[in-house]
Enzyme design. Structure first.
Site, PDB file in Angstrom:
ATOM      1  N   PRO A 109      41.685 -46.472 -37.148  1.00  0.00           N
ATOM      2  CG  PRO A 109      39.558 -45.500 -37.059  1.00  0.00           C
ATOM      3  CD  PRO A 109      41.048 -45.441 -37.750  1.00  0.00           C
ATOM      4  CB  CYS A 110      42.149 -51.621 -34.408  1.00  0.00           C
ATOM      5  SG  CYS A 110      41.521 -51.422 -32.683  1.00  0.00           S
ATOM      6  CD  GLN A 111      37.465 -49.394 -33.114  1.00  0.00           C
ATOM      7  OE1 GLN A 111      37.998 -48.926 -34.196  1.00  0.00           O
ATOM      8  NE2 GLN A 111      37.358 -48.604 -31.932  1.00  0.00           N
TER       9      GLN A 111
END
Length: 382
Positions: A109-111
């Site tokens: 996940p990049c968030q």
């Protein structure tokens, strides 16, 4: 004969042309047996798409907790990804315990690392699963021979990245890191991402880093180690990726109220443009999620001449006095056009989900163009 606007070519100029048989033959010689794959955060399987050009795959285990992504993956590869939260899995049960060589790929996940996010990195709950993977690496009875990690720009300055480097170094990996945009390969789409490749092969990376990639390498501080070279090939235009028949799809045409309200921020591109913005998971729901395209009827009316280039951003904008001219002349990119710009093969299907969900999944995916080339360098190490 002049090619019709938006007509498809069998090869796309500007994108680096691949001699697939030669490259697969060279990696086969280096690898010997077909490669096993553990594909974490597999999404729609774009990393596997990139690998298919390079190696023969067997014993593939894909893991993702998105039902929609898993349905698309199964429809295209025939394998059913495991729906699981990675932090709850036993690492030694997940990875081969025998002496078989395998590759580990991960697009976590990049968030936690986005520029517009809170920048919590390891403190973000969404980073927990990848930290579980990182923590497991030093203790694996049979660590992967090859490792590939992809994430957004900003990951390179995170504590997650530092933890990853420490874990890989503890197992004597030879590591390379890059920050690459598809325009480096002549693809007219901006999607700058962080890439890590690591190998435990004897001798490490014996082949020199390709010239086009060398200037995009980063050091331990996350800084570029040299000046990035220009594109190794002439950047192609969007005309090689768009489909004129999509101009007539009513659901793609921007509404008049949206244009009147957001004309100041619209990133307008034309078939002759050599760039378009990153397509995010919210594309077509928000004007901030990527570029919009001037329809062919607008080009024929000369509206491209009315666009004004923003010197700071390099984006073409609409002038307030011309807003009404652009009503009914702008549209969103079609899923198939986004696929082409991402390097996803033509026969890849999203029939398992809606068009809106397909755009969402593509927005969360990777540039197959870039990943294929980065992985080629990884597997050249043998």
């Amino acid at each position: 004969m002049r090619r019709a606007l938006g007509a498809r070519r069998t090869t796309r100029p500007g994108a680096r042309r691949l001699d697939v048989s030669r490259r697969r033959a060279s990696t086969r010689r280096a690898l010997g047996d077909p490669a096993s794959l553990r594909e974490l955060y597999s999404g729609i399987g774009a990393t596997r798409l990139a690998l298919e050009h390079l190696v023969d795959l067997q014993d593939v285990v894909a893991i993702d907790n998105s039902d929609a992504a898993n349905a698309v993956y199964e429809a295209n590869f025939g394998d059913v990804p495991r729906r699981a939260n990675i932090e709850h899995l036993d690492a030694n049960a997940l990875f081969p315990s025998s002496e078989r060589d395998y590759a580990l790929t991960a697009s976590p996940p990049c968030q936690p690392y986005t520029r517009r996010g809170l920048g919590l990195a390891s403190e973000d709950p969404r980073a927990k699963s990848f930290h579980a993977v990182i923590d497991a690496i030093p203790n694996l009875s049979n660590p992967p021979r090859w490792v590939f990690v992809e994430n957004v720009r900003g990951f390179e300055s995170s504590d997650t990245r530092r933890a990853l480097l420490d874990a890989l170094s503890e197992r004597d990996y030879d590591i390379r890191e890059f920050i690459v945009d598809p325009t480096a390969l002549g693809v007219p789409n901006t999607r700058e991402r962080y890439y890590l490749i690591a190998t435990r092969s004897p001798g490490g990376f014996s082949e020199p880093t390709p010239t086009w990639l060398r200037g995009r390498a980063i050091d331990a501080a996350g800084q570029f180690v040299g000046e990035a070279s220009t594109s190794q090939s002439t950047t192609s235009t969007l005309a090689d990726y768009i489909r004129t028949e999509c101009d007539n799809e009513d659901e793609l045409v921007l509404g008049s109220e949206m244009i009147r309200k957001y004309w100041r921020v619209l990133d307008v591109v034309t078939p002759t443009s050599k760039r378009c913005s990153t397509f995010t998971s919210g594309y077509a729901d928000t004007v901030f999620g990527g570029s919009v395209l001037l329809r062919s009827r607008g080009v024929q009316r000369g509206l491209d001449e009315l666009l004004e280039l923003d010197a700071d951003s390099g984006v073409s904008r609409i002038n307030e006095r011309d807003v009404e001219h652009f009503i009914d002349n702008l549209r969103w990119f079609h899923v198939d056009e986004i696929k082409a710009l991402h390097g996803v093969r033509d026969d890849f299907t999203f029939n398992a989900c809606s068009r809106k969900k397909a755009i969402f999944l593509l927005g969360n995916s990777i540039s197959v163009h870039v990943v294929r080339e980065v992985l080629l360098h990884l597997f050249s190490a043998g």
